[in-house]
Design a protein around this motif. Sequence first.
Motif, PDB file in Angstrom:
ATOM      1  N   ARG A   1       0.967  -1.125   0.092  1.00 17.22           N
ATOM      2  CA  ARG A   1       0.108   0.000   0.022  1.00 17.22           C
ATOM      3  C   ARG A   1       1.019   1.140   0.108  1.00 17.22           C
ATOM      4  N   LYS A   2       1.959   0.985   0.870  1.00 14.31           N
ATOM      5  CA  LYS A   2       2.905   2.377   0.762  1.00 14.31           C
ATOM      6  C   LYS A   2       3.551   2.600  -0.523  1.00 14.31           C
ATOM      7  N   ALA A   3       3.972   1.518  -1.177  1.00 12.95           N
ATOM      8  CA  ALA A   3       4.462   1.451  -2.347  1.00 12.95           C
ATOM      9  C   ALA A   3       3.915   2.216  -3.418  1.00 12.95           C
ATOM     10  N   VAL A   4       2.208   1.694  -3.502  1.00 12.29           N
ATOM     11  CA  VAL A   4       1.226   2.312  -4.239  1.00 12.29           C
ATOM     12  C   VAL A   4       1.032   3.670  -4.233  1.00 12.29           C
ATOM     13  N   GLU A   5       1.002   4.195  -3.199  1.00 17.21           N
ATOM     14  CA  GLU A   5       0.677   5.461  -2.653  1.00 17.21           C
ATOM     15  C   GLU A   5       1.959   6.397  -3.202  1.00 17.21           C
ATOM     16  N   THR A   6       3.156   5.919  -2.856  1.00 16.82           N
ATOM     17  CA  THR A   6       4.133   6.759  -3.113  1.00 16.82           C
ATOM     18  C   THR A   6       4.555   6.751  -4.682  1.00 16.82           C
ATOM     19  N   GLY A   7       4.315   5.665  -5.307  1.00 14.84           N
ATOM     20  CA  GLY A   7       4.506   5.612  -6.862  1.00 14.84           C
ATOM     21  C   GLY A   7       3.430   6.508  -7.586  1.00 14.84           C
ATOM     22  N   LEU A   8       2.022   6.451  -7.032  1.00  9.63           N
ATOM     23  CA  LEU A   8       1.103   7.232  -7.729  1.00  9.63           C
ATOM     24  C   LEU A   8       1.337   8.553  -7.594  1.00  9.63           C
ATOM     25  N   ARG A   9       1.860   9.083  -6.282  1.00  7.20           N
ATOM     26  CA  ARG A   9       2.149  10.582  -6.059  1.00  7.20           C
ATOM     27  C   ARG A   9       3.362  10.847  -7.118  1.00  7.20           C
TER      28      ARG A   9
ATOM     29  N   LEU B   1       4.781  -0.553  -8.256  1.00  9.98           N
ATOM     30  CA  LEU B   1       5.370  -1.852  -7.242  1.00  9.98           C
ATOM     31  C   LEU B   1       6.597  -2.122  -7.781  1.00  9.98           C
ATOM     32  N   ARG B   2       6.867  -2.320  -9.107  1.00  9.97           N
ATOM     33  CA  ARG B   2       8.168  -2.850  -9.178  1.00  9.97           C
ATOM     34  C   ARG B   2       9.301  -1.960  -9.152  1.00  9.97           C
ATOM     35  N   SER B   3       9.110  -0.676  -9.035  1.00 13.09           N
ATOM     36  CA  SER B   3      10.072   0.070  -8.780  1.00 13.09           C
ATOM     37  C   SER B   3      10.521   0.399  -7.373  1.00 13.09           C
ATOM     38  N   GLU B   4       9.671  -0.169  -6.429  1.00 12.33           N
ATOM     39  CA  GLU B   4       9.842  -0.127  -4.828  1.00 12.33           C
ATOM     40  C   GLU B   4      10.685  -1.323  -4.440  1.00 12.33           C
ATOM     41  N   THR B   5      12.057  -0.998  -4.218  1.00 12.04           N
ATOM     42  CA  THR B   5      12.761  -2.030  -3.770  1.00 12.04           C
ATOM     43  C   THR B   5      12.612  -2.758  -2.370  1.00 12.04           C
ATOM     44  N   ALA B   6      12.099  -1.639  -1.412  1.00  8.30           N
ATOM     45  CA  ALA B   6      11.616  -2.177  -0.406  1.00  8.30           C
ATOM     46  C   ALA B   6      10.790  -3.175   0.026  1.00  8.30           C
ATOM     47  N   LEU B   7       9.657  -3.134  -0.910  1.00  5.62           N
ATOM     48  CA  LEU B   7       8.579  -4.055  -0.822  1.00  5.62           C
ATOM     49  C   LEU B   7       9.070  -5.607  -1.140  1.00  5.62           C
ATOM     50  N   MET B   8      10.096  -5.430  -2.499  1.00  4.79           N
ATOM     51  CA  MET B   8      10.479  -6.632  -2.709  1.00  4.79           C
ATOM     52  C   MET B   8      11.566  -7.307  -1.691  1.00  4.79           C
ATOM     53  N   GLN B   9      12.075  -6.536  -1.024  1.00  3.24           N
ATOM     54  CA  GLN B   9      13.044  -6.941   0.114  1.00  3.24           C
ATOM     55  C   GLN B   9      12.440  -7.684   1.307  1.00  3.24           C
ATOM     56  N   VAL B  10      11.192  -7.083   1.457  1.00  2.00           N
ATOM     57  CA  VAL B  10      10.345  -7.504   2.621  1.00  2.00           C
ATOM     58  C   VAL B  10       9.711  -9.034   2.297  1.00  2.00           C
ATOM     59  N   MET B  11       9.503  -9.060   1.055  1.00  2.00           N
ATOM     60  CA  MET B  11       9.049 -10.474   0.515  1.00  2.00           C
ATOM     61  C   MET B  11       9.988 -11.646   0.488  1.00  2.00           C
ATOM     62  N   ASN B  12      11.184 -11.036   0.103  1.00  2.00           N
ATOM     63  CA  ASN B  12      12.354 -12.112   0.026  1.00  2.00           C
ATOM     64  C   ASN B  12      12.903 -12.462   1.418  1.00  2.00           C
ATOM     65  N   THR B  13      12.636 -11.521   2.346  1.00  2.00           N
ATOM     66  CA  THR B  13      13.243 -11.792   3.691  1.00  2.00           C
ATOM     67  C   THR B  13      12.103 -12.910   4.064  1.00  2.00           C
ATOM     68  N   ILE B  14      10.892 -12.616   3.979  1.00  2.00           N
ATOM     69  CA  ILE B  14       9.706 -13.634   4.621  1.00  2.00           C
ATOM     70  C   ILE B  14      10.067 -14.914   3.981  1.00  2.00           C
TER      71      ILE B  14
END
Length: 654
Positions: free
Chosen positions: A54-62, A82-95
């Motif tokens: 959600r954070k990535a979508v809000e930031t990217g759309l702004r 979504l694809r430009s937000e590296t933090a989201l992908m890092q969280v998914m890989n960490t899980i």
Amino acid sequence: MRLKTKLVLSATGLTFAIVLVLSALFLSELLRQRIEQTAAANDVLVHEVWLEMRKAVETGLRANPPVDRSDEALHRAVVDALRSETALMQVMNTIVRYSPTVQDVSVTDAHGLTLLSTDPDAVDQPAVFRFSLASVQNGPISRQMRVVFGKPRVLDISQSLERNGAPFLVVHVGVRSTFLKNAYEPWLLDALIFAALAALAAMLSAGLLANVALRPLESISARLESLTKAGGPIPERLLESRSTRSDAVVRVTKTLDRLGEQMRTQEAGYTALQANLNQMLDTLRDGVLLFTADRRAVMVSDAVAYFLGAPLNQDHEKLVGMRLEEIFAPDSVLGEAVLEAFAEGGQVSAQALTLEDGRQVQFSLDRISGQIDEELAGAGSVATLLTLRDMESVAQLGQELEVARRLAAIGRLTAGVGHEVKNPINAMVLHLELLRGKLAPGGAEAFGGAQRHVEILSGEMQRLDRVVQTLADFSRPMELHLKEQDLRQVVEVVMELTAAEMQENRVQVMVDGPREPLMVRVDAQLMQQALLNLLLNGMQAMPEGGAMVVRMRRDHQFAVVEVIDEGEGIPKELLPRIFELYFTTKPKGSGIGLAMTYRILQLHGGAMEVRSNADPGSVERGTTFTFRVPVASGVGGESRKAAGAVQKELGERV
């Protein structure tokens, strides 16, 4: 195998089965809790990814808003965000890297297209269908076991991001069943070992306790054997074999069988006496009470309630065991006389009393010596028999016997008269027919007047023949077909038969009966005929119409039916003769119906009485016919203890 060993093994096996069931419930509950813990932990991870998404979508759309307001432009902008937000992908890989049960994490759009995933090959591909972990969590234990320890599969935990009330983006966390199996196996093995040890301990404890509990059977067997030896010789069929002498359980069983055999032998003599006594008390109109030395009742007949004024439906068996002062109230005439007679300690023979309601009764007191042995004689113990007699019932019984003797005499007379008169009548009829043929119409005029006299003679002979036939029918023995019947149903059948005739004669009949069945052992057709005669008799007594009541009730051991009309009544001087054959007060009456009804009731062991008021100015003018028949044996509870209770009471004092 010894019976004792079988009992120990049975107790042990039962305990093992119980422990096994409890262990299965314990393991299933543990598995359910572990699945719930896994689902809760992964649900936290899903929400974490959902927040980052959600954070990535809000930031990217702004930063890069859609080029227009179309859904395609919005979709491209969201995918780029979504694809430009590296933090989201890092969280998914960490899980995926650190969670022991998660296989992959992905984000899909509303159409199931994978936009972002820890598996590069799944990107831009339709998402594969997976069963929800929540359905497994809420399903039965059999499905949980099949999913966790069966064929490998991936379970899904999802959380959607909504737009305009509909899913827009969905976060998926895939949980692999083999990972669950590997995580659950260590504690499951420990739980199985614990359950096995618990079952083994329970089996050993049950076997030990069963063995200890059966040890007192040895002493019990020895005491029982001493009783059987004192009771007399032992039948050969009950003697123990050598193979069973060492088995305490078998020995106790055999000893109990011997005791039962001895008790049945000793009590066989009392059974017939008890049955005869019960039968006598059932049909006895006198109240009979037997008291022990301490004035406690051990035998009470049903008729006692009539003298005490108790309700008809009272359980008179409760009087057994009560003291004299509890049964008879000291402030009543009967109670005062009985208590005074007991206090004086002597014999009382037919002492007359007048009760509060005007009834004339007699009571007798007989002392039964209790000198069974020296000890009982020294104590001066006695039993007392109290007999209560209703003088009105005695007079009524005498009247019934007188009527019965009259009917018996009439029956013997009619049998002889019918035989002697029938044959001459037949001969006269035959010769009259011959004479009629000779004096046929068209003959000589001199014989014209004789034809009329022949016709008159023929008619009178036919009427005499009907009278003789009635006499023969009345004196002929009746064959009863006795069967248990509900007296209410017998009355209902008669009501249906007479309904039309009653309505035609403007007579209204009301039936008043009990709610519970009133069972009697009677010939249903004969009882219907008796009741039909009474109803028609009452209807004929009301030529202008009126009301009639048919009332049913139970009076101790009798079923009572009352037929009450408001007709002209029967004069007092004619009441003693109404049951005589051919006696009638009606111009067209035959005088047979009431006599036949009385005879039917006699054949059933019943009785009949009548009350009538012929005063034209009285509001109670009318006639009441009452008949009684014994209730069926075994209906209702017995209201006394048998002679065995007397023997037991006196035996306890020896």
